[in-house]
Design a protein around this motif. Structure first.
Motif, PDB file in Angstrom:
ATOM      1  N   LEU A  80     -51.653  85.497  58.309  1.00  0.00           N
ATOM      2  CA  LEU A  80     -50.628  85.482  57.379  1.00  0.00           C
ATOM      3  C   LEU A  80     -50.982  84.646  56.156  1.00  0.00           C
ATOM      4  CD1 LEU A  80     -47.809  84.916  60.006  1.00  0.00           C
ATOM      5  CD2 LEU A  80     -47.905  86.901  58.299  1.00  0.00           C
ATOM      6  N   GLN A  81     -51.564  83.476  56.340  1.00  0.00           N
ATOM      7  CA  GLN A  81     -51.874  82.881  55.021  1.00  0.00           C
ATOM      8  C   GLN A  81     -52.729  83.560  53.943  1.00  0.00           C
ATOM      9  OE1 GLN A  81     -53.540  78.969  54.464  1.00  0.00           O
ATOM     10  NE2 GLN A  81     -54.326  79.054  56.814  1.00  0.00           N
ATOM     11  N   PHE A  82     -53.822  84.277  54.686  1.00  0.00           N
ATOM     12  CA  PHE A  82     -54.826  85.006  53.982  1.00  0.00           C
ATOM     13  C   PHE A  82     -53.902  86.011  53.176  1.00  0.00           C
ATOM     14  CE2 PHE A  82     -58.403  86.695  52.375  1.00  0.00           C
ATOM     15  CZ  PHE A  82     -58.744  88.092  52.608  1.00  0.00           C
ATOM     16  N   SER A  83     -52.734  86.776  54.020  1.00  0.00           N
ATOM     17  CA  SER A  83     -52.136  87.573  53.105  1.00  0.00           C
ATOM     18  C   SER A  83     -51.465  87.320  51.680  1.00  0.00           C
ATOM     19  CB  SER A  83     -51.087  88.538  53.947  1.00  0.00           C
ATOM     20  OG  SER A  83     -50.163  87.514  54.475  1.00  0.00           O
ATOM     21  N   PHE A  84     -50.917  85.885  52.110  1.00  0.00           N
ATOM     22  CA  PHE A  84     -49.960  85.445  51.078  1.00  0.00           C
ATOM     23  C   PHE A  84     -50.801  84.976  49.864  1.00  0.00           C
ATOM     24  CE2 PHE A  84     -46.766  85.715  54.254  1.00  0.00           C
ATOM     25  CZ  PHE A  84     -46.761  84.587  54.993  1.00  0.00           C
ATOM     26  N   LYS A  85     -52.328  84.465  49.974  1.00  0.00           N
ATOM     27  CA  LYS A  85     -52.991  84.430  49.125  1.00  0.00           C
ATOM     28  C   LYS A  85     -53.543  85.569  48.358  1.00  0.00           C
ATOM     29  CE  LYS A  85     -55.253  80.244  51.612  1.00  0.00           C
ATOM     30  NZ  LYS A  85     -56.373  79.694  52.185  1.00  0.00           N
ATOM     31  N   GLN A  86     -53.680  86.612  48.995  1.00  0.00           N
ATOM     32  CA  GLN A  86     -54.245  87.959  48.320  1.00  0.00           C
ATOM     33  C   GLN A  86     -52.879  88.498  47.548  1.00  0.00           C
ATOM     34  OE1 GLN A  86     -57.053  89.686  48.424  1.00  0.00           O
ATOM     35  NE2 GLN A  86     -57.857  88.015  49.278  1.00  0.00           N
ATOM     36  N   ILE A  87     -51.657  88.398  48.283  1.00  0.00           N
ATOM     37  CA  ILE A  87     -50.496  88.880  47.254  1.00  0.00           C
ATOM     38  C   ILE A  87     -50.413  88.285  46.062  1.00  0.00           C
ATOM     39  CG2 ILE A  87     -48.032  89.435  47.663  1.00  0.00           C
ATOM     40  CD1 ILE A  87     -48.466  90.299  50.517  1.00  0.00           C
ATOM     41  N   ALA A  88     -50.266  86.747  46.088  1.00  0.00           N
ATOM     42  CA  ALA A  88     -50.184  86.153  45.139  1.00  0.00           C
ATOM     43  C   ALA A  88     -51.245  86.297  43.826  1.00  0.00           C
ATOM     44  CB  ALA A  88     -50.348  84.342  45.482  1.00  0.00           C
ATOM     45  N   TYR A  89     -52.435  86.522  44.435  1.00  0.00           N
ATOM     46  CA  TYR A  89     -53.604  86.738  43.560  1.00  0.00           C
ATOM     47  C   TYR A  89     -53.116  87.970  42.777  1.00  0.00           C
ATOM     48  CZ  TYR A  89     -58.020  88.571  41.676  1.00  0.00           C
ATOM     49  OH  TYR A  89     -59.019  88.985  40.869  1.00  0.00           O
ATOM     50  N   TYR A  90     -52.851  89.161  43.345  1.00  0.00           N
ATOM     51  CA  TYR A  90     -52.290  90.572  42.612  1.00  0.00           C
ATOM     52  C   TYR A  90     -51.227  90.435  42.033  1.00  0.00           C
ATOM     53  CZ  TYR A  90     -55.969  93.098  45.018  1.00  0.00           C
ATOM     54  OH  TYR A  90     -57.204  93.567  45.577  1.00  0.00           O
ATOM     55  N   ILE A  91     -50.160  89.425  42.214  1.00  0.00           N
ATOM     56  CA  ILE A  91     -49.004  89.312  41.668  1.00  0.00           C
ATOM     57  C   ILE A  91     -49.477  88.479  40.278  1.00  0.00           C
ATOM     58  CG2 ILE A  91     -46.833  88.107  41.442  1.00  0.00           C
ATOM     59  CD1 ILE A  91     -46.196  88.767  44.050  1.00  0.00           C
ATOM     60  N   ARG A  92     -50.122  87.560  40.276  1.00  0.00           N
ATOM     61  CA  ARG A  92     -50.629  86.862  39.048  1.00  0.00           C
ATOM     62  C   ARG A  92     -51.428  87.709  37.991  1.00  0.00           C
ATOM     63  NH1 ARG A  92     -47.573  83.395  40.518  1.00  0.00           N
ATOM     64  NH2 ARG A  92     -47.829  82.014  42.106  1.00  0.00           N
ATOM     65  N   ARG A  93     -52.026  88.686  38.408  1.00  0.00           N
ATOM     66  CA  ARG A  93     -52.855  89.598  37.704  1.00  0.00           C
ATOM     67  C   ARG A  93     -52.163  90.864  37.236  1.00  0.00           C
ATOM     68  NH1 ARG A  93     -57.706  88.547  37.094  1.00  0.00           N
ATOM     69  NH2 ARG A  93     -58.384  90.746  37.049  1.00  0.00           N
ATOM     70  N   ALA A  94     -50.846  90.994  37.892  1.00  0.00           N
ATOM     71  CA  ALA A  94     -50.238  92.345  37.664  1.00  0.00           C
ATOM     72  C   ALA A  94     -50.247  92.975  36.248  1.00  0.00           C
ATOM     73  CB  ALA A  94     -48.869  92.565  38.411  1.00  0.00           C
TER      74      ALA A  94
END
Ligand code: AHG
Ligand code: MN
Ligand code: MN
Ligand code: MN
Length: 336
Positions: free
Chosen positions: A38-52
């Motif tokens: 779960l925490q890995f998914s949050f880190k990944q989603i955060a990464y994509y949102i910051r770069r969107a």
């Protein structure tokens, strides 16, 4: 200049989860490994949102989901990422997602004992405006012999093993609570990629003169709900009316309400008789967080949200959640 003083007394999410596991000697480590996924998914989603905005990931995907929402590209990417990370963890047997019409059942993880309900991006209509959005999750324990049928996850919030959300705001804030446990907040340190315990044992203030609701729906509200919100606009004992705060991302409105106190509401109304928010991956996980922080969460009939059993995986409910005394105030207008 002065070396940045390194705080060596830190508790990372990884350490927190291991210390939790040690408390339960019967633990197999499966729950811990699920939480790491779960925490890995949050880190990944955060990464994509910051770069969107940088890599043209904003805007619509051109599709819509079961509840009729237009899907954003990030809704779809986050959903796909989340499902693949749950699948590869081997510790989750099935996933319910806002962005998937049906249950996702992992046949080669059929012996896994956990199921996860997820809202991959909550508040996605706000994404292109750069407003905080989040991921909401609820962890269910499956009974032996479950074969990924709807009934296996159509359970009340009281049976949840854990729940929480990650808000992608100025920083990524993870809030998680276990059954009968405290609520703990972690901040993602982007420098080292670790969630750090910054808000141990979060307790929601008993009351606070802040209300959070979409007034644009007031034409459709039931009379007693209209009376309730109008009463907040009168001068209170302190000689002031309530203040209004509405971001339009449940995760952001919930996080503020958890920290500052107040009441968040998405009432069922004449336009949406069962409300808008979905029970499995919005209302129930949020209700667990708010109750474990000392607050309350009820549906539009003033029933305890944690006891509501959804009729299908995208079933909805009206919701009022927040400070203990603020929910008592709503009840005083609605006792019938
Ligand atoms: P989602 O983006 O996951 O579909 O959820 C949107 C929800 C919730 O985040 C928010 O509280 C609510 O929609 C806002 O609805 P209105 O725009 O109707 O106020
Ligand atoms: Mn949506
Ligand atoms: Mn949502
Ligand atoms: Mn969503």
């Amino acid at each position: 200049g002065e070396m940045e003083k390194v705080n060596t007394n830190i508790v990372t999410l990884t350490r927190f989860l291991t210390e939790e596991q040690v408390k339960h000697q019967e633990a197999t480590g499966d729950f811990t490994l699920l939480c790491h996924a779960l925490q890995f998914s949050f880190k990944q989603i955060a990464y994509y949102i910051r770069r969107a905005t940088l890599v043209n990931l904003t805007g619509l995907a051109g599709s819509s989901n079961t509840t009729g929402d237009d899907q954003k590209k990030l809704d779809v990417i986050s959903n796909d990422l989340f499902i693949e990370i749950m699948r590869s963890s081997g510790k989750c047997a099935l996933v319910v997602s806002e962005e998937e019409e049906n249950i996702i059942y992992f046949k080669d993880a059929s012996d896994a004992r956990y199921a996860v309900a997820c809202d991959p991006i909550d508040g996605s209509s706000n994404l292109d405006a750069g407003v905080s959005v989040g991921t909401i999750f609820a962890i269910h324990k499956l009974e032996q012999g479950s074969t990924g049928k709807q009934e296996d996850i159509l359970k009340p919030g009281t049976e949840l093993i854990a729940a929480g959300f990650t808000m992608y705001g100025a920083s990524a804030q993870l809030v998680i609570t276990m059954k009968g446990g405290t609520v703990n907040g972690f901040t993602l340190d982007n420098g080292v990629g670790e969630f750090i315990l910054t808000h141990p044992n979060m307790r929601i203030p008993k009351k606070r003169a802040i209300y959070s609701v979409n007034e644009g729906n007031s034409l459709y509200w039931e009379d007693n709900i209209k009376k309730y919100f109008n009463s907040l606009k009168e001068l209170q004992e302190d000689g002031k009316p309530y203040s209004s705060r509405y971001i339009g991302s449940m995760v952001a409105d919930a996080y503020r309400t958890l920290l500052y106190g107040g009441i968040f509401a998405y009432p069922a109304d004449k336009k949406s008789p069962k409300g808008k928010l979905r029970i499995l991956y919005e209302c129930a996980p949020m209700a667990m967080v708010f109750e474990n922080a000392g607050g309350q969460a009820v549906d539009s009939h003033m029933n305890r949200m944690m006891e509501i059993v959804p009729e299908h995986i995208h079933d909805k409910a009206g919701i009022f959640m927040g400070s203990y005394d603020e929910v008592e105030k709503v009840k005083s207008f609605c006792k019938n």
